[in-house]
Design an enzyme around this catalytic site. Sequence first.
Site, PDB file in Angstrom:
ATOM      1  N   LYS A 186     -10.300  -0.853  10.779  1.00  0.00           N
ATOM      2  CA  LYS A 186     -10.438  -1.952   9.831  1.00  0.00           C
ATOM      3  C   LYS A 186     -10.766  -3.253  10.552  1.00  0.00           C
ATOM      4  CE  LYS A 186      -7.193  -0.041   6.460  1.00  0.00           C
ATOM      5  NZ  LYS A 186      -7.981   0.445   5.328  1.00  0.00           N
ATOM      6  N   GLN A 195      -4.707  -5.180   7.070  1.00  0.00           N
ATOM      7  CA  GLN A 195      -5.747  -6.059   6.526  1.00  0.00           C
ATOM      8  C   GLN A 195      -5.804  -7.406   7.226  1.00  0.00           C
ATOM      9  OE1 GLN A 195      -7.908  -5.010   4.478  1.00  0.00           O
ATOM     10  NE2 GLN A 195      -6.926  -3.115   3.829  1.00  0.00           N
ATOM     11  N   HIS A 250       0.879  -1.171   0.000  1.00  0.00           N
ATOM     12  CA  HIS A 250       0.000   0.000   0.000  1.00  0.00           C
ATOM     13  C   HIS A 250       0.921   1.227   0.000  1.00  0.00           C
ATOM     14  CE1 HIS A 250      -2.813   2.906   1.835  1.00  0.00           C
ATOM     15  NE2 HIS A 250      -3.787   2.097   1.481  1.00  0.00           N
ATOM     16  N   CYS A 291      -4.721   2.695  -3.571  1.00  0.00           N
ATOM     17  CA  CYS A 291      -3.451   3.166  -2.996  1.00  0.00           C
ATOM     18  C   CYS A 291      -2.317   2.190  -3.279  1.00  0.00           C
ATOM     19  CB  CYS A 291      -3.567   3.416  -1.494  1.00  0.00           C
ATOM     20  SG  CYS A 291      -4.746   4.678  -1.082  1.00  0.00           S
ATOM     21  N   ASP A 345       3.011  -4.675   8.027  1.00  0.00           N
ATOM     22  CA  ASP A 345       1.806  -3.852   7.904  1.00  0.00           C
ATOM     23  C   ASP A 345       0.612  -4.800   8.054  1.00  0.00           C
ATOM     24  OD1 ASP A 345      -0.485  -2.679   6.921  1.00  0.00           O
ATOM     25  OD2 ASP A 345       0.428  -1.897   5.094  1.00  0.00           O
TER      26      ASP A 345
END
Lengths: 144, 402
Positions: free
Chosen positions: B219, B196, B116, B357, B193
Amino acid sequence: MEQTKELYQETILEHGQNPRNFGSIKKATYSTEVFNPLCGDRCRVYLKTDGDNIRQVSFEGQGCLISIASASLMTEMLGGRTLKEASEIFRYFQGMVKSGNLRKKIELGKLAAFSGIAKFPQRVRCALLPWEAMRPFTKTTKYI
Amino acid sequence: MREDFPIFERKIGGKKLIYFDSASTTQKPKEVIDAVASFYKTANSNVHRGLYFLSREATEIFEATREKIRKFISAEEAREIVFVRGTTEAINLVATTFGKKFVKRGDEILISEMEHHSNIVPWQMVCQDRGAKLKIIPVTDSRELNLQEAEKLITKKTKLVAITHVSNVLGTINPVKEITKLAHKKRVPVLVDGAQAVGHIKVDVRDLDCDFYAFSGHKMYGSTGIGVLFGKKEWLEKLPPYQGGGEMIKQVTFEKTTYNDLPYKFEAGTPDIAGVVGLGAAIDYVTKVGADPIQRHEKELLKYGQEALSSIGGVKIFGRTRNKTGIISFILERVHPHDVGTFLDGEGIAIRTGHHCCQPLMERLGVVGTCRISFGIYNTKQEIDKLKTALLKARDFFHGTN
């Protein structure tokens, strides 16, 4: 569905799928590329002028139906006009896609098909993308 | 499950809302909304500052949530949990402070082709600032990370590897544990990261053995504006502070300031206390539903969704690896994703369209953008059926005039 149809009017669908004046112009007087960072779409507009008269306009690029149709109709509309007329049309078109109001002051012809877009504020930029390329030639200032 | 989410009482254009954009932000269960409102109604005060009852109580809730998060992601100590605004801020925090202290001219930072922008740009900025080089792990044709290349790319020059746990475009779950092993063999720290991943798959930072792990509350059914940076204490202790201000100090004179202990060293200013409370409620909610049922539900929807979309002529799906979360990226041939998105919106279906993104990944996939549907625990197979019907309608609408 009704609102969707209001946005994608026949003229837009038709020009979006079969754009006119698509391609480059050899020995163009001007050529500018514009880019929409939100979606990655790009459009290059070619302009052949003779003094203040626009002899020929064309475009290349990739984009959604709205931006391709807008580019196609723009080239049809601006060919044969003076730069002054072009900037007036640009200004009215800009006002119309943002407000949804069709003013009678200037005949927008087929471009009136974009009057439904004001209800889709996220798509206004798509319709304006190819016109952005005309900004330096028409000296049109930003509406917002 | 659906009834836990008040937003689904809403109608969009007279139709029941179908929300397929949970990878962007999930909807919030009543528990989270109530917890945030109740904090403001009954317990609002600042943390770590007041001597009075309310502030003591707010501080207790705040710190108990930190402990809850520690347990939730299996960190060793609560002081390894730093509250930030979201994944983006967490990555910027590490990029800025790590860069300042450890990155020099000629060094390299390794990321991947499926990152991202928030796990690309902060590192690019560090590299620009320090004269270092950004290296990229390529994505294979099956839309997975190329591990052989990754191994070769980790060299003596590599200062840090930053990698996404789950791709927000493809849904691919990356072998983070293996990458961490490869990197650690060469004593290179790894940032993951997890935007998600958390709330969708079980995350155990000790098992992954990563050095930093970043994720967002919004999220995973929590409110916006709150996120978490996990960092191994050995690393967090070595890093300089990120922002200066209240809370992050021990003593301030005009000549010199001594910094607070972990995690407060990285928490300058009044934090998003209500957000932390909401995040705590989100963790309770996700725990109550259970990590396994959540994953099972998403897997089922993924399978059902992929089959439904594949049965539509002209639909192309990107990323079909076996190890995926509930994210499907696709295009409808000869129709721009934005036109698909607007059409579906007219049918009351919210999907995401565009580059998500991830412009470099779009280039790798050879498209300007995609349509993306992503699932939450409230989605159903019936909604996928409706999506399929709507997509068929869209195809007729846009292809019909050809």
